[in-house]
Design an enzyme around this catalytic site. Sequence first.
Site, PDB file in Angstrom:
ATOM      1  CE  LYS A 104       2.015  17.381 -18.136  1.00 54.90           C
ATOM      2  NZ  LYS A 104       1.699  18.162 -19.322  1.00 54.90           N
ATOM      3  CE  LYS A 110       3.179  13.763 -19.483  1.00 53.56           C
ATOM      4  NZ  LYS A 110       2.891  14.925 -20.224  1.00 53.56           N
TER       5      LYS A 110
HETATM    6  C1  PBG Z   1       2.530  19.356 -22.496  1.00 55.09           C
HETATM    7  C2  PBG Z   1       3.003  17.973 -22.312  1.00 55.09           C
HETATM    8  C3  PBG Z   1       4.209  17.512 -21.767  1.00 55.09           C
HETATM    9  C4  PBG Z   1       4.231  16.129 -21.967  1.00 55.09           C
HETATM   10  C5  PBG Z   1       3.031  15.793 -22.569  1.00 55.09           C
HETATM   11  N1  PBG Z   1       2.268  16.929 -22.747  1.00 55.09           N
HETATM   12  C6  PBG Z   1       5.373  18.211 -21.222  1.00 55.09           C
HETATM   13  C7  PBG Z   1       5.290  19.101 -20.091  1.00 55.09           C
HETATM   14  O1  PBG Z   1       4.326  19.143 -19.332  1.00 55.09           O
HETATM   15  O2  PBG Z   1       6.259  19.865 -19.970  1.00 55.09           O
HETATM   16  C8  PBG Z   1       5.355  15.215 -21.596  1.00 55.09           C
HETATM   17  C9  PBG Z   1       5.438  13.959 -22.377  1.00 55.09           C
HETATM   18  C10 PBG Z   1       6.729  13.229 -22.282  1.00 55.09           C
HETATM   19  O3  PBG Z   1       7.658  13.590 -21.541  1.00 55.09           O
HETATM   20  O4  PBG Z   1       6.843  12.235 -23.011  1.00 55.09           O
HETATM   21  N2  PBG Z   1       1.936  19.982 -21.468  1.00 55.09           N
END
Ligand code: PBG
Length: 326
Positions: free
Chosen positions: A196, A249
Amino acid sequence: MTNDQYANLRRLRRNPTLREMLKENRLSASEFIYPMFVVNGTGVKTPIEPMPGINQMSVDIAVEETLKAKEFGVKSVLLFGIPKHKDSTGSSSSSQGEAVQQAVSAIKKASPSTYVITDVCLCEYTDHGHCGVLDGEDVDNKATLPLLAKTAISHARAGADMVAPSAMMDGQVAAIRSGLDENNFCNIPIMGYSAKYASAFYGPFRIAAESSPRFGDRNSYQMAPTQGREAMREIAADIEEGADLVMVKPALAYLDVIKEASLQFDTPIAAYNVSGEYSMVAAAGQAGWLDQERSMMEILTSIKRAGADLIITYSAIQAAKILSRG
Ligand code: PBG
């Protein structure tokens, strides 16, 4: 006329039936996971401005939306909750009375065949907006793990079919696995948000989930966009800890990472077509600058071609509608 000087690649593109027969990649609604933002209350449907067509929904509306998704063959949802109140430890993240836990049980009741996945993170629940608890200004990895495990257990108790930890804490998969196992949830799979990235493409999500960090950024726990090999280490670590599925992601700016992961690992891979990717296409589409439907399908196809087994996408229902038209 002979054409012996060149390969004749166009020969296979002349006939529409043959083109259809030779498709290397086919999208199917069954591989889509539809993310939803649930809030407390009833009858709430608040549009998220940068994500046209996507709303914050109370549990009753989320149930309706799930049924609509199922009608088009989208049988899996990923739930994010926005709590009534936030505090420094995100304590409401494991409360059975909160929106996510309530939504899980209501959806499973109304539609037992819907596969319900929950996002496990603290950022929507902490008043500072970070994904874990703080030690000064630092996110405390060790102190965060039991809270994530507790949250995951509360989701499983509500009836979640799978949990998906997204906090990017080291050891979160292992902590959740043992927490689940100790509570008799040995059969609940974990989908790790393994690779991520600290991405600008989460911007619209943070508006939707009310989860922007109040200070600083997520660079000390999420990965830098420059990193490719490091993603493989993250994925390997999650698999080692017991992740049943791994995730890359965002998707679109990281197709190379999806590809590489699909070559290196046999664990199923999910890719998250994130909020910013959705907003870009929606905005340009609304301006008449590109064909929204075609762009969306092209992006989803690219994610599939890169090697994703599952695609988490806000476009799930729209894309499934297009696929059902044939
Ligand atoms: C929470 C989380 C996030 C997303 C999914 N889970 C945001 C972040 O890390 O700030 C992003 C999903 C998206 O942008 O569609 N940790």
